[in-house]
Write an enzyme that holds these catalytic residues in place. Sequence first.
Site, PDB file in Angstrom:
ATOM      1  CE  LYS A 151      -4.623  -1.570   1.070  1.00 43.53           C
ATOM      2  NZ  LYS A 151      -5.646  -1.830   1.669  1.00 43.53           N
ATOM      3  NE  ARG A 181      -7.864  -7.736  -0.570  1.00 48.10           N
ATOM      4  CZ  ARG A 181      -7.523  -7.201  -1.418  1.00 48.10           C
ATOM      5  NH1 ARG A 181      -6.382  -6.482  -0.879  1.00 48.10           N
ATOM      6  NH2 ARG A 181      -7.863  -6.889  -2.664  1.00 48.10           N
TER       7      ARG A 181
HETATM    8  C1  7PJ Z   1      -8.306  -4.202   0.981  1.00 48.26           C
HETATM    9  C2  7PJ Z   1      -9.335  -4.660   0.287  1.00 48.26           C
HETATM   10  C3  7PJ Z   1      -8.362  -4.243   2.336  1.00 48.26           C
HETATM   11  C4  7PJ Z   1     -10.017  -5.630   2.431  1.00 48.26           C
HETATM   12  C5  7PJ Z   1      -8.260  -3.410  -1.386  1.00 48.26           C
HETATM   13  C6  7PJ Z   1      -5.368  -2.862  -2.403  1.00 48.26           C
HETATM   14  C7  7PJ Z   1      -6.551  -2.097  -2.722  1.00 48.26           C
HETATM   15  N1  7PJ Z   1     -10.296  -5.430   0.995  1.00 48.26           N
HETATM   16  N2  7PJ Z   1      -9.463  -4.267  -0.944  1.00 48.26           N
HETATM   17  N3  7PJ Z   1      -9.255  -4.871   2.997  1.00 48.26           N
HETATM   18  N4  7PJ Z   1      -7.790  -3.467  -0.119  1.00 48.26           N
HETATM   19  N5  7PJ Z   1     -10.966  -6.280   3.035  1.00 48.26           N
HETATM   20  O1  7PJ Z   1      -5.435  -4.121  -2.748  1.00 48.26           O
HETATM   21  O2  7PJ Z   1      -4.349  -2.296  -2.013  1.00 48.26           O
HETATM   22  O3  7PJ Z   1      -7.331  -3.425   2.974  1.00 48.26           O
HETATM   23  S1  7PJ Z   1      -8.177  -2.906  -2.536  1.00 48.26           S
END
Ligand code: 7PJ
Length: 303
Positions: free
Chosen positions: A250, A284
């Site tokens: 990020k 994730r």
């Molecule tokens: C997240 C997400 C996160 C959850 C994205 C990226 C942007 N879903 N979807 N948590 N971020 N639950 O992948 O950097 O932090 S999209």
Amino acid sequence: MKKSAPTKNSNSVGADFFHSAILFLLPPELYMQRILQKIRSNQWAVMGILNVTPDSFSDGGRFNKLDNALKQALLMQEQGAEVIDIGGESTRPGAVPVPLDEELERVIPVIEKIRQNSDVAISIDTSKPEVMQAALAAGASMVNDINALQAEGTIEVCVKHQVPVCLMHKQGSPQTMQDSPQYQNVVDEVKQYLEARASACFEKGVTKENIIVDPGFGFGKTLENNLYLLREMQQFCALGFPVLVGVSRKSMFGVLLGRDVEDRLVASTSAVVIAYQKGARFFRVHDVAETCDALKLCAAVET
Ligand code: 7PJ
């Protein structure tokens, strides 16, 4: 020579006999329940990110084609991901919304293809009820919604399918959220929001076992906000739901370190380790193999 101690987390599905015997008896739609049970019993799990957007910021459209998407999903599974999170709408700061038809065209064939080739659990990353419905019908078994099921009809779809849902906090919309995030106390406000969204879900029939929460790193947060969320991760864990942490590659690391997106592996993995030590167990990530190594070390140290 002394045999090394087994790590607490047998991370691959089917890693030990008991685990594989249980999984053999479970239909794929229940794998997700089993993974959550594992997380609740203090073991970690990794969700591998599969963006099927032409503009996703860190893998820039490389997995856009069906075969590449399948290959990447299978690779992440082999590296230790127990869930594959599939998203067809980029949510990076400034990204434009994708029309329903296009989002469906991007994600549904990928879900079908993975389902035909693997039993790995699939999470659908969307805020639209129609996409949730179609993805769950095609074989996904979890919903990951950065909008925390606020769109009309989304809670109903999740109740109908009885699937786990991840409720994520964000301030504002992806188009404008990084313009000027404002909080009195980001930790308190994020906690209150997550509790309120969980209550709204309970009221409509989502069960407690099916709720996962996520503080939403980078979604309407300054670097200081993100660091504070990480520092106080134990407070989110104390809410009583599994906490999903998404820090992978990020821009907070870009701001802190001046590193481009492809050079954020060490910082991303270090943040996962910090979150683990404060109680988070679900991660994730893009870099599955490296994250699993770090988490195996975390668990081994704790044993
Ligand atoms: C997240 C997400 C996160 C959850 C994205 C990226 C942007 N879903 N979807 N948590 N971020 N639950 O992948 O950097 O932090 S999209």
